[in-house]
Scaffold this motif. Structure first.
Motif, PDB file in Angstrom:
ATOM      1  N   PHE A  42     -15.367   6.212  32.096  1.00  0.00           N
ATOM      2  CA  PHE A  42     -16.231   5.376  32.748  1.00  0.00           C
ATOM      3  C   PHE A  42     -17.719   5.385  32.354  1.00  0.00           C
ATOM      4  O   PHE A  42     -18.407   4.430  31.947  1.00  0.00           O
ATOM      5  CB  PHE A  42     -16.244   5.783  34.166  1.00  0.00           C
ATOM      6  CG  PHE A  42     -17.261   5.020  35.274  1.00  0.00           C
ATOM      7  CD1 PHE A  42     -16.774   3.703  35.818  1.00  0.00           C
ATOM      8  CD2 PHE A  42     -18.555   5.485  35.193  1.00  0.00           C
ATOM      9  CE1 PHE A  42     -17.595   3.144  36.648  1.00  0.00           C
ATOM     10  CE2 PHE A  42     -19.119   4.892  36.341  1.00  0.00           C
ATOM     11  CZ  PHE A  42     -18.880   3.621  36.813  1.00  0.00           C
ATOM     12  N   ARG A  46     -19.802   2.494  30.736  1.00  0.00           N
ATOM     13  CA  ARG A  46     -21.196   1.976  31.461  1.00  0.00           C
ATOM     14  C   ARG A  46     -22.182   2.200  30.451  1.00  0.00           C
ATOM     15  O   ARG A  46     -23.307   1.534  30.414  1.00  0.00           O
ATOM     16  CB  ARG A  46     -20.926   2.768  32.768  1.00  0.00           C
ATOM     17  CG  ARG A  46     -22.077   2.243  33.855  1.00  0.00           C
ATOM     18  CD  ARG A  46     -21.892   0.809  34.108  1.00  0.00           C
ATOM     19  NE  ARG A  46     -22.887   0.322  35.160  1.00  0.00           N
ATOM     20  CZ  ARG A  46     -23.064   0.618  36.228  1.00  0.00           C
ATOM     21  NH1 ARG A  46     -22.119   1.274  36.934  1.00  0.00           N
ATOM     22  NH2 ARG A  46     -23.639   0.025  36.934  1.00  0.00           N
ATOM     23  N   ARG A  86     -27.300   5.966  41.077  1.00  0.00           N
ATOM     24  CA  ARG A  86     -26.248   4.989  41.295  1.00  0.00           C
ATOM     25  C   ARG A  86     -25.031   5.414  40.369  1.00  0.00           C
ATOM     26  O   ARG A  86     -23.871   5.411  41.203  1.00  0.00           O
ATOM     27  CB  ARG A  86     -26.677   3.650  40.437  1.00  0.00           C
ATOM     28  CG  ARG A  86     -25.842   2.408  40.836  1.00  0.00           C
ATOM     29  CD  ARG A  86     -26.312   1.326  39.939  1.00  0.00           C
ATOM     30  NE  ARG A  86     -27.730   1.059  40.505  1.00  0.00           N
ATOM     31  CZ  ARG A  86     -28.474   0.336  39.814  1.00  0.00           C
ATOM     32  NH1 ARG A  86     -28.195  -0.113  38.648  1.00  0.00           N
ATOM     33  NH2 ARG A  86     -29.618  -0.144  40.233  1.00  0.00           N
ATOM     34  N   LEU A  87     -25.256   6.303  39.245  1.00  0.00           N
ATOM     35  CA  LEU A  87     -24.157   6.813  38.458  1.00  0.00           C
ATOM     36  C   LEU A  87     -23.334   7.704  39.213  1.00  0.00           C
ATOM     37  O   LEU A  87     -22.226   7.905  39.529  1.00  0.00           O
ATOM     38  CB  LEU A  87     -24.596   7.222  37.373  1.00  0.00           C
ATOM     39  CG  LEU A  87     -23.446   8.017  36.327  1.00  0.00           C
ATOM     40  CD1 LEU A  87     -22.204   7.054  35.957  1.00  0.00           C
ATOM     41  CD2 LEU A  87     -24.125   8.647  34.970  1.00  0.00           C
ATOM     42  N   ALA A  89     -23.217   8.128  42.611  1.00  0.00           N
ATOM     43  CA  ALA A  89     -22.395   7.319  43.992  1.00  0.00           C
ATOM     44  C   ALA A  89     -20.911   6.612  43.289  1.00  0.00           C
ATOM     45  O   ALA A  89     -20.099   6.582  43.773  1.00  0.00           O
ATOM     46  CB  ALA A  89     -23.323   6.299  44.506  1.00  0.00           C
ATOM     47  N   GLU A  90     -21.138   5.982  42.119  1.00  0.00           N
ATOM     48  CA  GLU A  90     -20.032   5.437  41.400  1.00  0.00           C
ATOM     49  C   GLU A  90     -19.123   6.553  40.930  1.00  0.00           C
ATOM     50  O   GLU A  90     -17.758   5.963  41.343  1.00  0.00           O
ATOM     51  CB  GLU A  90     -20.518   4.520  40.266  1.00  0.00           C
ATOM     52  CG  GLU A  90     -21.479   3.287  40.638  1.00  0.00           C
ATOM     53  CD  GLU A  90     -21.785   2.454  39.125  1.00  0.00           C
ATOM     54  OE1 GLU A  90     -21.905   3.346  38.294  1.00  0.00           O
ATOM     55  OE2 GLU A  90     -21.983   1.383  39.834  1.00  0.00           O
ATOM     56  N   LEU A  91     -19.410   7.421  40.563  1.00  0.00           N
ATOM     57  CA  LEU A  91     -18.284   8.415  40.016  1.00  0.00           C
ATOM     58  C   LEU A  91     -17.569   8.977  41.490  1.00  0.00           C
ATOM     59  O   LEU A  91     -16.671   9.477  41.306  1.00  0.00           O
ATOM     60  CB  LEU A  91     -19.110   9.848  39.326  1.00  0.00           C
ATOM     61  CG  LEU A  91     -19.490   9.263  37.822  1.00  0.00           C
ATOM     62  CD1 LEU A  91     -20.118  10.251  37.166  1.00  0.00           C
ATOM     63  CD2 LEU A  91     -18.132   8.763  36.979  1.00  0.00           C
ATOM     64  N   GLU A  93     -17.130   7.707  44.201  1.00  0.00           N
ATOM     65  CA  GLU A  93     -16.177   6.536  44.653  1.00  0.00           C
ATOM     66  C   GLU A  93     -15.224   6.636  43.761  1.00  0.00           C
ATOM     67  O   GLU A  93     -13.893   6.294  44.394  1.00  0.00           O
ATOM     68  CB  GLU A  93     -17.028   5.310  44.793  1.00  0.00           C
ATOM     69  CG  GLU A  93     -16.058   4.162  45.288  1.00  0.00           C
ATOM     70  CD  GLU A  93     -16.593   3.004  45.262  1.00  0.00           C
ATOM     71  OE1 GLU A  93     -16.197   1.680  45.413  1.00  0.00           O
ATOM     72  OE2 GLU A  93     -18.154   2.938  45.096  1.00  0.00           O
ATOM     73  N   LEU A  94     -15.306   6.815  42.612  1.00  0.00           N
ATOM     74  CA  LEU A  94     -14.099   6.891  41.471  1.00  0.00           C
ATOM     75  C   LEU A  94     -13.072   8.096  41.855  1.00  0.00           C
ATOM     76  O   LEU A  94     -11.954   7.919  41.740  1.00  0.00           O
ATOM     77  CB  LEU A  94     -14.760   6.945  40.045  1.00  0.00           C
ATOM     78  CG  LEU A  94     -13.557   6.813  39.042  1.00  0.00           C
ATOM     79  CD1 LEU A  94     -12.815   5.528  38.848  1.00  0.00           C
ATOM     80  CD2 LEU A  94     -14.345   7.142  37.727  1.00  0.00           C
TER      81      LEU A  94
END
Length: 233
Positions: A42, A46, A86-87, A89-91, A93-94
């Motif tokens: 990821f 990204r 943001r990174l 939060a995305e990790l 969620e992943l």
């Protein structure tokens, strides 16, 4: 044996540290291992343009520490830290775990084997000459202070009908000397004619010399931060 072994894997546990540092039971090991691969893929997908040389992962029970070694840390951090939030939060969620992200700056991108390989891949994808890209990177790595460099390209070079290998070497690459820091990186360039494989070896000197240089640089940095005393008469 040294010629057929990945230099970093050859040295892990002796002079190189593991990229993932955690312990797990036999039941959880596979799940966490796949999770590590997802995190790395990821981040590289990204933020591949940020020059990410290495992703180190450390774990506690539900807490994950991710150290990103980047040549362009400002791109990942973003304005006022918005991009790194943001990174994170995305990790989270992943993976479904609490994440802590730390950015480590790579001082000299020309001495990082994976960044050199990715730079060549970008030039080949832009239809650049493979010979020019090879010679340019050999010169840049040696000018950056490396003791030796070897680059190997394999595939349909220059749009040829049959695949072949092209190799360039400068300096020395002692592949069997464990105390020597030989950085290794490989990637692929997806061109119109097909996929070209790129392998890079960079001799960065002895591990002991690197540690002493890093210690000297840290002391010099601390000395420069100390306030100067004014002597009044």
């Amino acid at each position: 044996m040294g010629q057929k072994t990945r230099p970093t894997g050859f040295r892990v546990g002796i002079v190189e540290d593991w990229r993932s540092r955690w312990y797990a039971s036999k039941r959880e090991f596979g799940t966490l291992l796949v999770e590590d691969v997802k995190i790395r893929n990821f981040v590289k997908t990204r933020y591949g343009f940020a020059g990410i040389a290495k992703v180190e992962i450390e774990r506690t029970r539900d807490h994950v520490n991710v150290n990103l070694h980047s040549a362009r840390p400002g791109v990942i951090i973003g304005r006022k830290g918005q991009e790194i939030d943001r990174l994170k939060a995305e990790l989270e969620e992943l993976t479904g775990r609490r994440m802590e992200i730390k950015i480590v700056e790579v001082n000299n991108a020309s001495k990082s084997a994976i960044l050199v390989a990715e730079d060549i891949a970008q030039q080949l994808q832009k239809r650049g000459s493979f010979r020019r890209a090879l010679k340019r990177q050999l010169d840049q790595v040696m000018e950056a202070g490396a003791y030796g460099v070897k680059i190997e390209l394999a595939g349909r070079l220059g749009g040829a009908e049959m695949s072949r290998k092209e190799k360039g070497i400068r300096g020395s690459i002692p592949l069997s000397t464990l105390q020597r820091h030989v950085d290794y990186g490989h990637t692929t360039a997806k061109t119109a004619q097909g996929i070209i494989g790129i392998k890079v070896w960079v001799d960065r000197g002895n591990y002991s010399d690197e540690e002493s240089n890093n210690g000297a640089d840290a002391q010099a940095g601390q000395a420069s931060k100390k306030p100067k005393r004014s002597h009044k008469r």
